[in-house]
Design a protein around this motif. Structure first.
Motif, PDB file in Angstrom:
ATOM      1  N   GLY A  26      -2.187 -32.707  23.316  1.00 42.17           N
ATOM      2  CA  GLY A  26      -2.320 -33.510  22.108  1.00 42.17           C
ATOM      3  C   GLY A  26      -2.153 -32.577  20.931  1.00 42.17           C
ATOM      4  O   GLY A  26      -1.953 -31.373  21.098  1.00 42.17           O
ATOM      5  N   PRO A  27      -2.219 -33.108  19.722  1.00 43.24           N
ATOM      6  CA  PRO A  27      -2.033 -32.248  18.557  1.00 43.24           C
ATOM      7  C   PRO A  27      -3.152 -31.211  18.445  1.00 43.24           C
ATOM      8  O   PRO A  27      -4.310 -31.503  18.722  1.00 43.24           O
ATOM      9  CB  PRO A  27      -2.051 -33.214  17.374  1.00 43.24           C
ATOM     10  N   VAL A  28      -2.781 -29.987  18.077  1.00 46.12           N
ATOM     11  CA  VAL A  28      -3.741 -28.894  17.912  1.00 46.12           C
ATOM     12  C   VAL A  28      -3.941 -28.661  16.419  1.00 46.12           C
ATOM     13  O   VAL A  28      -3.019 -28.270  15.714  1.00 46.12           O
ATOM     14  CB  VAL A  28      -3.243 -27.605  18.592  1.00 46.12           C
ATOM     15  N   ASP A  29      -5.141 -28.911  15.943  1.00 48.70           N
ATOM     16  CA  ASP A  29      -5.479 -28.767  14.532  1.00 48.70           C
ATOM     17  C   ASP A  29      -5.370 -27.296  14.119  1.00 48.70           C
ATOM     18  O   ASP A  29      -5.895 -26.420  14.795  1.00 48.70           O
ATOM     19  CB  ASP A  29      -6.902 -29.269  14.317  1.00 48.70           C
ATOM     20  N   TYR A  30      -4.700 -27.048  13.018  1.00 50.08           N
ATOM     21  CA  TYR A  30      -4.553 -25.672  12.545  1.00 50.08           C
ATOM     22  C   TYR A  30      -5.904 -25.000  12.315  1.00 50.08           C
ATOM     23  O   TYR A  30      -6.055 -23.800  12.558  1.00 50.08           O
ATOM     24  CB  TYR A  30      -3.740 -25.621  11.249  1.00 50.08           C
ATOM     25  N   ALA A  31      -6.891 -25.746  11.851  1.00 53.04           N
ATOM     26  CA  ALA A  31      -8.198 -25.165  11.563  1.00 53.04           C
ATOM     27  C   ALA A  31      -8.890 -24.658  12.828  1.00 53.04           C
ATOM     28  O   ALA A  31      -9.815 -23.850  12.748  1.00 53.04           O
ATOM     29  CB  ALA A  31      -9.089 -26.189  10.860  1.00 53.04           C
ATOM     30  N   GLU A  32      -8.430 -25.115  13.984  1.00 55.26           N
ATOM     31  CA  GLU A  32      -9.075 -24.749  15.248  1.00 55.26           C
ATOM     32  C   GLU A  32      -8.177 -23.938  16.173  1.00 55.26           C
ATOM     33  O   GLU A  32      -8.557 -23.671  17.309  1.00 55.26           O
ATOM     34  CB  GLU A  32      -9.517 -26.021  15.967  1.00 55.26           C
ATOM     35  N   GLY A 118      -7.064 -21.065  24.996  1.00 55.17           N
ATOM     36  CA  GLY A 118      -7.615 -20.924  26.347  1.00 55.17           C
ATOM     37  C   GLY A 118      -8.693 -21.952  26.625  1.00 55.17           C
ATOM     38  O   GLY A 118      -8.750 -22.532  27.712  1.00 55.17           O
ATOM     39  N   GLN A 119      -9.561 -22.202  25.628  1.00 57.84           N
ATOM     40  CA  GLN A 119     -10.600 -23.216  25.799  1.00 57.84           C
ATOM     41  C   GLN A 119      -9.980 -24.602  25.957  1.00 57.84           C
ATOM     42  O   GLN A 119     -10.404 -25.394  26.791  1.00 57.84           O
ATOM     43  CB  GLN A 119     -11.578 -23.203  24.619  1.00 57.84           C
ATOM     44  N   ARG A 120      -8.976 -24.871  25.150  1.00 51.77           N
ATOM     45  CA  ARG A 120      -8.299 -26.176  25.237  1.00 51.77           C
ATOM     46  C   ARG A 120      -7.647 -26.348  26.614  1.00 51.77           C
ATOM     47  O   ARG A 120      -7.739 -27.412  27.234  1.00 51.77           O
ATOM     48  CB  ARG A 120      -7.273 -26.288  24.120  1.00 51.77           C
TER      49      ARG A 120
END
Length: 181
Positions: A26-32, A118-120
């Motif tokens: 899914g989309p990966v937020d830049y802040a995260e 890695g967590q994702r």
């Protein structure tokens, strides 16, 4: 799932009106995402350039399409460097005939980026394995063949109630820890 168990996770890179061009399940937020601020700003400019280069979802000129691809390849290589050897970055250009390119960094990459992605990736693998764990639990308890549903976003499992009960019993991810079902 985007990778086999013995393969590395694939981060896809493309603009799609999600306030990010990075995708892993899914989309990966830049802040995260843990990528460098400089790279994030480059990805944002690249996406804005894509939007500016279109009229009614068609390229304004072939040169703008080629520039989109050239910049996308450069940025995908930078993302791959920051993610290191544990990830692949796939870039599929919207330019006709540009094809798909994959990049993989060398070495460990940026600690912040590899930890975030890695967590994702671990969460995605866990979500993929949860139905098999539920099936094994049912078989071990003699309830094989019963139905269940699993909601990966919340981590909630839904199992049928006692015979004759038409509802379902939600089972939160930490219910077992509290001795609940």
């Amino acid at each position: 799932m985007e990778w086999a168990e013995d393969e590395v996770p694939v981060v896809r890179m493309f603009p799609d009106y999600a306030a990010t061009v990075l995708w892993l399940g899914g989309p990966v937020d830049y802040a995260e995402c843990g990528l460098s601020e400089r790279l994030i700003r480059g990805l944002e400019r690249w996406e804005q350039g894509y939007n500016d280069a279109l009229v009614d979802l068609e390229w304004r000129t072939p040169e703008l399409a080629a520039q989109f691809t050239k910049n996308g390849v450069r940025l995908a290589q930078q993302v791959a460097r920051e993610l290191g050897e544990d990830f692949e970055v796939e870039f599929r250009s919207y330019e006709n005939g540009a094809g798909v390119r994959r990049f993989r960094g060398k070495g460990p990459g940026s600690p912040a980026a590899t930890a975030a992605f890695g967590q994702r990736a671990a969460d995605m693998r866990d979500d993929r394995e949860q139905p098999a764990r539920m099936k094994a639990e049912d078989e071990a308890s003699g309830a094989a063949g019963r139905w269940y549903a699993y909601a990966p976003e919340s981590g909630t499992a839904f199992r049928p109630g006692p015979p004759g009960d038409v509802g379902t019993r939600p089972e939160s991810p930490d219910a077992a820890d509290r001795g609940e079902e």
